[in-house]
Write an enzyme that holds these catalytic residues in place. Sequence first.
Site, PDB file in Angstrom:
ATOM      1  N   LYS A  89     -68.485   0.039 -43.288  1.00 18.38           N
ATOM      2  CA  LYS A  89     -67.820   0.433 -44.519  1.00 18.38           C
ATOM      3  C   LYS A  89     -68.620  -0.042 -45.729  1.00 18.38           C
ATOM      4  O   LYS A  89     -69.176  -1.143 -45.706  1.00 18.38           O
ATOM      5  CB  LYS A  89     -66.427  -0.187 -44.592  1.00 18.38           C
ATOM      6  CG  LYS A  89     -65.453   0.310 -43.569  1.00 18.38           C
ATOM      7  CD  LYS A  89     -64.164  -0.501 -43.574  1.00 18.38           C
ATOM      8  CE  LYS A  89     -63.389  -0.370 -44.852  1.00 18.38           C
ATOM      9  NZ  LYS A  89     -62.032  -0.972 -44.752  1.00 18.38           N
ATOM     10  N   SER A 164     -58.503   2.201 -45.636  1.00 15.53           N
ATOM     11  CA  SER A 164     -59.755   2.365 -46.343  1.00 15.53           C
ATOM     12  C   SER A 164     -60.954   2.581 -45.426  1.00 15.53           C
ATOM     13  O   SER A 164     -62.059   2.867 -45.891  1.00 15.53           O
ATOM     14  CB  SER A 164     -60.018   1.131 -47.218  1.00 15.53           C
ATOM     15  OG  SER A 164     -60.153  -0.039 -46.427  1.00 15.53           O
ATOM     16  N   SER A 188     -55.739  -0.661 -43.061  1.00  8.61           N
ATOM     17  CA  SER A 188     -56.976   0.078 -43.279  1.00  8.61           C
ATOM     18  C   SER A 188     -57.776   0.387 -42.025  1.00  8.61           C
ATOM     19  O   SER A 188     -58.713   1.189 -42.072  1.00  8.61           O
ATOM     20  CB  SER A 188     -57.872  -0.676 -44.270  1.00  8.61           C
ATOM     21  OG  SER A 188     -57.294  -0.668 -45.552  1.00  8.61           O
TER      22      SER A 188
END
Length: 473
Positions: A89, A164, A188
């Site tokens: 990420k 996320s 997330s």
Amino acid sequence: MSDGLEGGAVAGGAVAWRDALQRGEISAREATSHFLERISDRADLGAFLTVSASQARTAAADADARFAATAPDDRPHLPRLHGLPTAFKDLLDVAGAVTTRGSAALRHRVAPSDAPGVAVLRAAGAIPIGKTQVPELGLTGYSENAIAPPARNPLDPARTPGGSSGGSAAAIAAGLIPVGPGSDGGGSIRIPALACGLVGLKPGLGAVPGDLAGGAPVGRGLHDEFGAPRLTVSGPIARDAADAAMLFDAQRGARSEPALAAVRAADRLTGLRIGRSDAAPFESAYPIVLDANAQLAYAEAARLLDARGHHVDDADFHYDAVYPDAFTTAWTAGLSRLPLNAEAVARLMPLTRTFRERARSRSDETHERAGSRLRDFAASVRAQWGAYDAVLTPGLTMLPPRIGAFTSQDADGDYRLQCEWAPYTSMVNVSGLPAVAVPILRLASGHSMGVQFIGPTGSEVRLLQIAAQLMEK
């Protein structure tokens, strides 16, 4: 080293790729080239913010040189993820790559070194191949920002893959990487796993040692600066429980692969007492309604558990009505410490800007009161859930919303939709306990619906075993 398997691909998931690399049936360069081509072919998904092709090819060549220099009898002792491509990420620093944190308001700088979670996987032999799309600062349950096209769900590109860790989940579901790490501060990992039909493990706080890195004493490391429970942990996102177990073992620096071994023996697990509840802590603030498919997945999970010899009981859990306000206040309190000039503030996403302004308008004492309330909430739910070996909840309440459904609203409408879509995840972060998202149904439309299991401290492996059982159909 072979000339590669047919089409430069390996049949199977991440474990199959890892095993083929370790046996020399495919080279690290071939594996890396395969996934770089897949990323290029599916650029429409917006899964990647950065593709580090040159660095990845260099790392793959180094891995192949190490393999060639290792005697055949010693190759089983190569790093466990030898030559396996993955991605991180873009909230994490990867040495030599730009970190954006998904924000147009922050400076984008090349990271001089790896974040702890990156370093442990690189040491395990994994090859970073790029940085995946995230929402601004990782704040939201969808992956749209102001610096790049949104991440899209491979099961339906008109819809969000969640967030996320949405870019990572989209990449895994589309076969752009074999497996990947995520981070979870309110859902997330689990939200995008559920949205994309994947397994997503949120370990308990401290189960992955790197999550508490940074020099803070262990006691202080369990809470943020305002005394709220520390929310964010690292865990795997994968196509199945075995792949998740393999990556979880690597993330926690295990010398062997106990989680993977346990998942392979998951059939032996039986007789668990599992509490089932669709109560949600956001019910005091928003209407929480399960659509027909979410209800069907929830019922099917209970049926599958019963067929495996587990005992499923309807549980009567009660959640304090202060939770929505306390969580929202604590979740955004850190934004009050984000130093930005007026020009940078103007470049923030509307939700970030609004919640930062509110956080800055509150006193530290208000943030501390919210932290205290969340500590009380955590103690309450740990006691309630602790009556069971595991707790079953629904996953998401409905199909993933369409791209733009969140950002087309004002900040409060955006946040409300997130809470109504994913009302079962953040409470687990507050508790500090582990949880796993498990796909249960593949709908005729191609979408996936799943459920969540919550376990006591240290039950990550058991949760992965439950996931393995429910996915064997």
